[in-house]
Design a protein around this motif. Structure first.
Motif, PDB file in Angstrom:
ATOM      1  N   LYS B 103     -65.927  36.226  34.478  1.00  0.00           N
ATOM      2  CA  LYS B 103     -66.801  35.955  34.481  1.00  0.00           C
ATOM      3  C   LYS B 103     -66.735  34.742  35.754  1.00  0.00           C
ATOM      4  O   LYS B 103     -65.831  34.011  35.932  1.00  0.00           O
ATOM      5  CB  LYS B 103     -67.604  35.233  33.658  1.00  0.00           C
ATOM      6  CG  LYS B 103     -68.676  33.917  34.324  1.00  0.00           C
ATOM      7  CD  LYS B 103     -69.978  33.200  33.026  1.00  0.00           C
ATOM      8  CE  LYS B 103     -70.712  32.900  33.125  1.00  0.00           C
ATOM      9  NZ  LYS B 103     -70.982  31.428  32.252  1.00  0.00           N
ATOM     10  N   LEU B 104     -67.253  35.101  37.019  1.00  0.00           N
ATOM     11  CA  LEU B 104     -67.287  34.923  38.279  1.00  0.00           C
ATOM     12  C   LEU B 104     -69.218  33.579  38.165  1.00  0.00           C
ATOM     13  O   LEU B 104     -70.163  34.111  38.164  1.00  0.00           O
ATOM     14  CB  LEU B 104     -67.641  35.403  39.368  1.00  0.00           C
ATOM     15  CG  LEU B 104     -67.629  35.330  40.907  1.00  0.00           C
ATOM     16  CD1 LEU B 104     -65.854  34.988  41.008  1.00  0.00           C
ATOM     17  CD2 LEU B 104     -67.554  36.223  42.416  1.00  0.00           C
ATOM     18  N   THR B 105     -68.184  32.536  38.749  1.00  0.00           N
ATOM     19  CA  THR B 105     -69.673  31.147  38.920  1.00  0.00           C
ATOM     20  C   THR B 105     -70.193  31.148  40.282  1.00  0.00           C
ATOM     21  O   THR B 105     -68.758  31.195  40.947  1.00  0.00           O
ATOM     22  CB  THR B 105     -69.469  29.927  37.695  1.00  0.00           C
ATOM     23  OG1 THR B 105     -68.552  30.455  36.412  1.00  0.00           O
ATOM     24  CG2 THR B 105     -69.897  28.995  37.600  1.00  0.00           C
ATOM     25  N   PHE B 106     -71.194  30.687  40.271  1.00  0.00           N
ATOM     26  CA  PHE B 106     -71.405  31.555  41.829  1.00  0.00           C
ATOM     27  C   PHE B 106     -72.299  29.473  41.996  1.00  0.00           C
ATOM     28  O   PHE B 106     -72.519  29.011  40.924  1.00  0.00           O
ATOM     29  CB  PHE B 106     -72.809  31.991  42.377  1.00  0.00           C
ATOM     30  CG  PHE B 106     -72.021  33.013  42.191  1.00  0.00           C
ATOM     31  CD1 PHE B 106     -71.914  33.855  41.223  1.00  0.00           C
ATOM     32  CD2 PHE B 106     -72.265  33.294  43.943  1.00  0.00           C
ATOM     33  CE1 PHE B 106     -71.354  35.346  41.850  1.00  0.00           C
ATOM     34  CE2 PHE B 106     -71.451  34.447  44.240  1.00  0.00           C
ATOM     35  CZ  PHE B 106     -71.674  35.662  43.362  1.00  0.00           C
ATOM     36  N   GLY B 107     -72.079  28.748  43.084  1.00  0.00           N
ATOM     37  CA  GLY B 107     -72.862  27.773  43.232  1.00  0.00           C
ATOM     38  C   GLY B 107     -73.488  28.267  43.852  1.00  0.00           C
ATOM     39  O   GLY B 107     -74.573  29.099  43.496  1.00  0.00           O
ATOM     40  N   THR B 108     -74.905  27.309  44.213  1.00  0.00           N
ATOM     41  CA  THR B 108     -76.749  26.889  44.300  1.00  0.00           C
ATOM     42  C   THR B 108     -77.145  27.325  45.218  1.00  0.00           C
ATOM     43  O   THR B 108     -78.110  27.921  45.547  1.00  0.00           O
ATOM     44  CB  THR B 108     -76.996  25.929  43.813  1.00  0.00           C
ATOM     45  OG1 THR B 108     -76.591  24.826  44.593  1.00  0.00           O
ATOM     46  CG2 THR B 108     -77.015  25.726  42.336  1.00  0.00           C
ATOM     47  N   GLY B 109     -75.919  27.731  46.796  1.00  0.00           N
ATOM     48  CA  GLY B 109     -75.802  27.955  47.776  1.00  0.00           C
ATOM     49  C   GLY B 109     -76.349  27.308  48.984  1.00  0.00           C
ATOM     50  O   GLY B 109     -76.897  25.591  48.695  1.00  0.00           O
ATOM     51  N   THR B 110     -75.843  27.405  50.327  1.00  0.00           N
ATOM     52  CA  THR B 110     -75.697  26.033  50.623  1.00  0.00           C
ATOM     53  C   THR B 110     -76.840  27.308  52.418  1.00  0.00           C
ATOM     54  O   THR B 110     -76.205  27.818  52.735  1.00  0.00           O
ATOM     55  CB  THR B 110     -74.847  25.417  51.508  1.00  0.00           C
ATOM     56  OG1 THR B 110     -74.185  24.493  50.755  1.00  0.00           O
ATOM     57  CG2 THR B 110     -75.222  25.084  53.154  1.00  0.00           C
TER      58      THR B 110
END
Lengths: 113, 116
Positions: B103-110
């Motif tokens: 499982k790759l967990t992503f940030g919410t993005g910038t």
């Protein structure tokens, strides 16, 4: 070479209907992933396939969501009895194996009316 | 549980200036760290990754990132920004010792906005 492809690119469906989304990974990639991206938000992991191992379904939000993969090729994500909150872009990615970077398809934009 | 924080929703920088997009993470054991970029109406593209070795990782389009274990950070940098770098940037992490899971967990993005 060809990248990850997804179809359809856009899907509009009525609440309560079932939808099927398709992903064609890069040839030779043993790992395949599905993610959901709601408007203005990050990626939400749904499910992961690795070769012939049992898939990691830990991200599926409800039993209305299911996915299948045929060997190391095409995968389909099925959403039954769609709800408005299912509206999102559904992204598929594949990688050589779980230790390599993922390559993403263009996504399927699902709109449930 | 693993997590990624991207504390800035948007970063604004003038073309030609250096840019930094911040990322911190939390994971059990050693991390695999990734940066992806999403241009408007296009899919995510891989930029660079840290697996092991040199803490400074160089990637596509002149971007680089520095892994800092003590600060659990993996900030994305570029010495001289271009208007064409304007896009949404995602940091992602997974632990190295996941067994069969990946499982790759992503940030919410910038969102990076580069202006002339």
């Amino acid at each position: 070479g060809a990248g990850v492809s997804q179809s359809p690119s856009n899907k509009v469906t009525e609440k309560g209907k079932d939808v099927e989304l398709r992903c064609d990974p890069i040839s030779g990639h043993t790992a395949l992933y599905w993610y959901r991206q709601r408007l203005g938000q990050g990626l939400e992991f749904l499910i992961y396939f690795q070769g012939n191992s049992a898939p990691d379904k830990s991200g599926l939000p409800s039993d209305r969501f299911s996915a299948e993969r045929t060997g190391e090729s095409v995968s389909t994500l099925t959403i039954q009895r769609t709800q408005q909150e299912d509206s999102a872009v559904y992204l598929c990615a594949s990688s050589l194996d779980r230790d390599h970077e993922q390559y993403f398809g263009p996504g399927t934009r699902l709109t449930v009316t | 549980a693993q997590s990624v924080a991207q504390p800035e929703d948007q970063v604004n920088v003038a073309e030609g200036n250096p840019l930094t997009v911040k990322c911190t993470y939390s994971v059990s054991g050693n991390p695999y760290l990734f940066w992806y970029v999403q241009y408007p109406n296009r899919g995510l593209q891989f930029l660079l990754k840290y697996i092991t070795g040199d803490n400074l990782v160089k990637g596509s389009y002149g971007f680089e990132a520095e892994f800092n274990k003590s600060q659990t950070s993996f900030h994305l940098k570029k010495p001289s920004a271009l208007v064409s770098d304007s896009a949404l940037y995602f940091c992602a992490v997974r632990p190295t010792n996941t067994g069969t899971a990946s499982k790759l967990t992503f940030g919410t993005g910038t969102r990076l906005q580069v202006t002339l």
